[in-house]
Design a protein around this motif. Sequence first.
Motif, PDB file in Angstrom:
ATOM      1  N   GLY A 143     121.067  -8.912   7.839  1.00 48.95           N
ATOM      2  CA  GLY A 143     122.060  -8.319   8.718  1.00 48.95           C
ATOM      3  C   GLY A 143     122.197  -9.062  10.028  1.00 48.95           C
ATOM      4  N   SER A 144     123.166  -8.623  10.818  1.00 48.49           N
ATOM      5  CA  SER A 144     123.467  -9.293  12.079  1.00 48.49           C
ATOM      6  C   SER A 144     122.358  -9.202  13.123  1.00 48.49           C
ATOM      7  CB  SER A 144     124.769  -8.732  12.656  1.00 48.49           C
ATOM      8  OG  SER A 144     124.684  -7.331  12.843  1.00 48.49           O
ATOM      9  N   PRO A 145     121.511  -8.143  13.160  1.00 51.43           N
ATOM     10  CA  PRO A 145     120.446  -8.135  14.170  1.00 51.43           C
ATOM     11  C   PRO A 145     119.318  -9.121  13.872  1.00 51.43           C
ATOM     12  CG  PRO A 145     120.964  -5.901  13.440  1.00 51.43           C
ATOM     13  CD  PRO A 145     121.589  -6.848  12.473  1.00 51.43           C
ATOM     14  N   PHE A 146     119.283  -9.667  12.633  1.00 49.61           N
ATOM     15  CA  PHE A 146     118.181 -10.524  12.226  1.00 49.61           C
ATOM     16  C   PHE A 146     118.508 -11.998  12.454  1.00 49.61           C
ATOM     17  CE2 PHE A 146     117.863  -7.051   8.902  1.00 49.61           C
ATOM     18  CZ  PHE A 146     116.890  -6.345   9.591  1.00 49.61           C
ATOM     19  N   GLN A 147     117.483 -12.789  12.230  1.00 46.42           N
ATOM     20  CA  GLN A 147     117.646 -14.236  12.163  1.00 46.42           C
ATOM     21  C   GLN A 147     118.764 -14.590  11.166  1.00 46.42           C
ATOM     22  OE1 GLN A 147     113.996 -16.121  11.107  1.00 46.42           O
ATOM     23  NE2 GLN A 147     114.961 -18.047  10.522  1.00 46.42           N
ATOM     24  N   ARG A 148     119.648 -15.491  11.541  1.00 42.19           N
ATOM     25  CA  ARG A 148     120.820 -15.789  10.729  1.00 42.19           C
ATOM     26  C   ARG A 148     120.422 -16.311   9.348  1.00 42.19           C
ATOM     27  NH1 ARG A 148     125.607 -19.219  13.342  1.00 42.19           N
ATOM     28  NH2 ARG A 148     125.656 -17.275  14.552  1.00 42.19           N
ATOM     29  N   ASN A 149     121.130 -15.787   8.323  1.00 43.40           N
ATOM     30  CA  ASN A 149     120.961 -16.210   6.922  1.00 43.40           C
ATOM     31  C   ASN A 149     119.565 -15.909   6.367  1.00 43.40           C
ATOM     32  OD1 ASN A 149     123.601 -17.268   6.901  1.00 43.40           O
ATOM     33  ND2 ASN A 149     122.865 -19.223   7.760  1.00 43.40           N
ATOM     34  N   ALA A 150     118.816 -15.023   7.021  1.00 44.26           N
ATOM     35  CA  ALA A 150     117.474 -14.680   6.530  1.00 44.26           C
ATOM     36  C   ALA A 150     117.519 -13.342   5.795  1.00 44.26           C
ATOM     37  CB  ALA A 150     116.490 -14.606   7.684  1.00 44.26           C
ATOM     38  N   THR A 151     116.735 -13.233   4.724  1.00 44.93           N
ATOM     39  CA  THR A 151     116.595 -11.995   3.963  1.00 44.93           C
ATOM     40  C   THR A 151     115.134 -11.584   3.976  1.00 44.93           C
ATOM     41  OG1 THR A 151     118.442 -12.608   2.525  1.00 44.93           O
ATOM     42  CG2 THR A 151     116.969 -10.870   1.745  1.00 44.93           C
ATOM     43  N   PHE A 152     114.898 -10.280   4.166  1.00 45.44           N
ATOM     44  CA  PHE A 152     113.528  -9.769   4.265  1.00 45.44           C
ATOM     45  C   PHE A 152     113.296  -8.764   3.146  1.00 45.44           C
ATOM     46  CE2 PHE A 152     114.966 -11.100   8.415  1.00 45.44           C
ATOM     47  CZ  PHE A 152     113.942 -11.940   8.818  1.00 45.44           C
ATOM     48  N   TYR A 153     112.075  -8.782   2.579  1.00 43.06           N
ATOM     49  CA  TYR A 153     111.779  -8.025   1.370  1.00 43.06           C
ATOM     50  C   TYR A 153     110.703  -6.978   1.658  1.00 43.06           C
ATOM     51  CZ  TYR A 153     114.278 -11.947  -0.661  1.00 43.06           C
ATOM     52  OH  TYR A 153     115.230 -12.886  -0.952  1.00 43.06           O
ATOM     53  N   TYR A 154     110.867  -5.804   1.013  1.00 43.72           N
ATOM     54  CA  TYR A 154     109.959  -4.689   1.232  1.00 43.72           C
ATOM     55  C   TYR A 154     109.528  -4.099  -0.112  1.00 43.72           C
ATOM     56  CZ  TYR A 154     112.429  -5.035   5.692  1.00 43.72           C
ATOM     57  OH  TYR A 154     112.998  -5.500   6.848  1.00 43.72           O
ATOM     58  N   PRO A 155     108.409  -4.542  -0.665  1.00 43.13           N
ATOM     59  CA  PRO A 155     107.914  -3.973  -1.930  1.00 43.13           C
ATOM     60  C   PRO A 155     107.112  -2.692  -1.678  1.00 43.13           C
ATOM     61  CG  PRO A 155     106.492  -5.762  -1.230  1.00 43.13           C
ATOM     62  CD  PRO A 155     107.601  -5.700  -0.217  1.00 43.13           C
ATOM     63  N   SER A 156     107.010  -1.846  -2.702  1.00 41.93           N
ATOM     64  CA  SER A 156     106.210  -0.622  -2.606  1.00 41.93           C
ATOM     65  C   SER A 156     105.797  -0.172  -4.000  1.00 41.93           C
ATOM     66  CB  SER A 156     106.994   0.502  -1.918  1.00 41.93           C
ATOM     67  OG  SER A 156     108.139   0.861  -2.675  1.00 41.93           O
ATOM     68  N   ALA A 157     104.704   0.573  -4.076  1.00 38.09           N
ATOM     69  CA  ALA A 157     104.229   1.115  -5.351  1.00 38.09           C
ATOM     70  C   ALA A 157     103.336   2.312  -5.069  1.00 38.09           C
ATOM     71  CB  ALA A 157     103.465   0.058  -6.143  1.00 38.09           C
ATOM     72  N   ASP A 158     103.387   3.294  -5.946  1.00 40.22           N
ATOM     73  CA  ASP A 158     102.454   4.420  -5.848  1.00 40.22           C
ATOM     74  C   ASP A 158     102.027   4.860  -7.239  1.00 40.22           C
ATOM     75  OD1 ASP A 158     104.130   7.037  -6.633  1.00 40.22           O
ATOM     76  OD2 ASP A 158     105.420   5.783  -5.379  1.00 40.22           O
TER      77      ASP A 158
ATOM     78  N   PHE B  40     107.501   5.224 -14.256  1.00 36.79           N
ATOM     79  CA  PHE B  40     106.802   5.308 -15.543  1.00 36.79           C
ATOM     80  C   PHE B  40     105.934   6.567 -15.564  1.00 36.79           C
ATOM     81  CE2 PHE B  40     107.365   0.867 -14.416  1.00 36.79           C
ATOM     82  CZ  PHE B  40     107.966   0.337 -15.554  1.00 36.79           C
ATOM     83  N   GLY B  41     105.838   7.197 -16.736  1.00 37.32           N
ATOM     84  CA  GLY B  41     104.963   8.339 -16.935  1.00 37.32           C
ATOM     85  C   GLY B  41     104.179   8.194 -18.218  1.00 37.32           C
ATOM     86  N   PHE B  42     102.903   8.554 -18.212  1.00 39.08           N
ATOM     87  CA  PHE B  42     102.039   8.397 -19.377  1.00 39.08           C
ATOM     88  C   PHE B  42     101.308   9.712 -19.656  1.00 39.08           C
ATOM     89  CE2 PHE B  42     102.337   4.399 -17.087  1.00 39.08           C
ATOM     90  CZ  PHE B  42     102.781   3.534 -18.074  1.00 39.08           C
ATOM     91  N   TYR B  43     101.581  10.316 -20.804  1.00 42.26           N
ATOM     92  CA  TYR B  43     100.869  11.504 -21.272  1.00 42.26           C
ATOM     93  C   TYR B  43     100.916  12.656 -20.260  1.00 42.26           C
ATOM     94  CZ  TYR B  43      99.025   8.076 -24.533  1.00 42.26           C
ATOM     95  OH  TYR B  43      98.915   7.077 -25.482  1.00 42.26           O
ATOM     96  N   ASN B  44     101.966  12.725 -19.473  1.00 41.13           N
ATOM     97  CA  ASN B  44     102.138  13.802 -18.496  1.00 41.13           C
ATOM     98  C   ASN B  44     100.964  13.899 -17.522  1.00 41.13           C
ATOM     99  OD1 ASN B  44     103.827  15.786 -17.454  1.00 41.13           O
ATOM    100  ND2 ASN B  44     102.701  17.428 -18.500  1.00 41.13           N
ATOM    101  N   GLN B  45     100.273  12.766 -17.352  1.00 38.05           N
ATOM    102  CA  GLN B  45      99.127  12.744 -16.435  1.00 38.05           C
ATOM    103  C   GLN B  45      99.214  11.606 -15.428  1.00 38.05           C
ATOM    104  OE1 GLN B  45      95.132  12.947 -17.968  1.00 38.05           O
ATOM    105  NE2 GLN B  45      95.733  14.152 -19.753  1.00 38.05           N
ATOM    106  N   LEU B  46      99.600  10.430 -15.902  1.00 38.56           N
ATOM    107  CA  LEU B  46      99.594   9.236 -15.067  1.00 38.56           C
ATOM    108  C   LEU B  46     101.039   8.851 -14.756  1.00 38.56           C
ATOM    109  CD1 LEU B  46      97.271   7.470 -13.986  1.00 38.56           C
ATOM    110  CD2 LEU B  46      97.755   5.873 -15.855  1.00 38.56           C
ATOM    111  N   PHE B  47     101.333   8.686 -13.458  1.00 40.82           N
ATOM    112  CA  PHE B  47     102.700   8.398 -13.025  1.00 40.82           C
ATOM    113  C   PHE B  47     102.679   7.182 -12.101  1.00 40.82           C
ATOM    114  CE2 PHE B  47     102.196  12.904 -13.740  1.00 40.82           C
ATOM    115  CZ  PHE B  47     103.228  13.197 -14.619  1.00 40.82           C
ATOM    116  N   LEU B  48     103.573   6.225 -12.384  1.00 37.53           N
ATOM    117  CA  LEU B  48     103.651   4.991 -11.607  1.00 37.53           C
ATOM    118  C   LEU B  48     105.092   4.773 -11.166  1.00 37.53           C
ATOM    119  CD1 LEU B  48     102.471   2.284 -10.570  1.00 37.53           C
ATOM    120  CD2 LEU B  48     103.017   1.318 -12.828  1.00 37.53           C
ATOM    121  N   ASN B  49     105.277   4.543  -9.872  1.00 34.46           N
ATOM    122  CA  ASN B  49     106.582   4.218  -9.308  1.00 34.46           C
ATOM    123  C   ASN B  49     106.480   2.876  -8.587  1.00 34.46           C
ATOM    124  OD1 ASN B  49     107.733   6.848  -9.961  1.00 34.46           O
ATOM    125  ND2 ASN B  49     106.436   7.628  -8.323  1.00 34.46           N
ATOM    126  N   VAL B  50     107.410   1.999  -8.892  1.00 33.11           N
ATOM    127  CA  VAL B  50     107.450   0.676  -8.273  1.00 33.11           C
ATOM    128  C   VAL B  50     108.827   0.484  -7.659  1.00 33.11           C
ATOM    129  CG1 VAL B  50     107.241  -1.806  -8.628  1.00 33.11           C
ATOM    130  CG2 VAL B  50     105.821  -0.235  -9.972  1.00 33.11           C
TER     131      VAL B  50
END
Length: 494
Positions: free
Chosen positions: A58-73, A41-51
């Motif tokens: 995968g096979s190296p992980f605990q079976r049938n488990a999914t892991f989540y990685y959120p980020s924002a700047d 997102f961009g606002f007035y060419n000044q404020l920028f938000l990325n989410v």
Amino acid sequence: YNNFLIAEAPYSYNNATASNRVPRRFETRIRTTRLFTTLNFGFYNQLFLNVGAAAESGSPFQRNATFYYPSADLAWQFSQLPFLSTSRVLSFGKLRLAAGIVGVQPEPYRTSTDFTSASFAGGWGGTLTGTVYGNGGFVQSSQQGDPNLRPERKSEWEVGTDLRFLNDRISTGFTYYRNEIRDLLLEVAAAPTTGFTTRYTNAGTMTNRGWETELSARVIQKDGFSIDLIANASRNINRVTDLAGTDQIVLGGFSTLTSSVAKVGYSLSALYGGRYARRPDGSLDLNENGFPKVDPNFNVIGDPNPQWRAGFGTNISFKKFTLNVLFETFQGADFAPNTQSVLYNFGTHADVGNEVTIPAGGLVNYVGQRVAAGTVVRGNIRDFGAGPVLLDENWYTTLGQGFSALQEQFIQDGSWTRLREATLSYSLNSEGFRKRTRLQSVDFSVTGRNLLLWTKIVGIDPETSLNGAANGRGQDYFNNPGSKSLVFSVRINY
């Protein structure tokens, strides 16, 4: 191929180390699924938000488990404000804030306990290996698998600013950050009752906080001559805060010399060993002859991580010539020179080869013998706090050498500064040359790396590490020396 033998040659080459003489080929298969999405997102060419967000399994992980990685700047380019957009001083200004989680996969094939080729060794006999008997025999691995392995996850937030001045001739940036790493992937000792010796598992938590800054400036730019300067500095404070119920895990080193450990309350790779016995006021607890004693409780004796590190470089151009120079410094770190300490025991280090004249009144050595004044003795004189004493072979073959329990005495300042790299280049790219050769340019360069080193450590480059590129660091033991290189190159551009 076996032992790197060359059948066609009249003789064989066999100058490889023993561990490299028999090549091995293996295959690793990993199955992973990862989904990633981002919104901008961009606002007035000044404020920028990325989410952003990611999901991974995968096979190296605990079976049938999914892991989540959120980020924002979030970034605010405040130099776009009306009263700053026409400034002759500030060319660009931005404030930024970011937060997110990233992960590191476990090593493959660690969720189950494998079987390995059977091999047994006796006290005086040779090794009996199952592979020499047909298909061989197999035994259960001594390392226990963990079916509940999770990724190592780092949660971090940071705040900072980026500034440019005088039409971008000067640029600077600053960042402050904090992060926590959970579910550290480590090999830990297993209880003997389990039937295993080690276990690869999620075994701890660690924190980091610190800052980073950088500066670049174009000092001169006139008539084909320019000078650019760059500099950066950083500081990181690291602490191990939990080891899943264990107080300490050895990362490298020795049981009889200094070791590198992960210990709760200290930085990762802390140096561990025997300490001086001390009185309540912190002074050394000395014996009747004025020599130190050993604290029966071993503990952390040094930190190989720097208090701060920095770099400084310059780029100088004059017509077709360019010179790039880069210095680096690493300050406030401890180092355990194990090579030096064990050579004391054998009497083959320069420190124990001195000859001293005993002063008036004589001196006592470690075993309580008094050496008369005027005697010339091989050794050194030192005052531990109760007056000068003689350090002769009775000291250097007992408590004063590397195989003793008193490892704290050898910890040194491992700071260093070095000329990391210098490159001189020339570009042949005149208009006449391009017409005659139909080439864009031919660039000639000579590069020197690790040319100069300034450090208090004698006999070894403190940047080298006994354990190589691993978590254990800050010590040596007959390591290969640091390398210098000189490289000449020619690059042809069509």
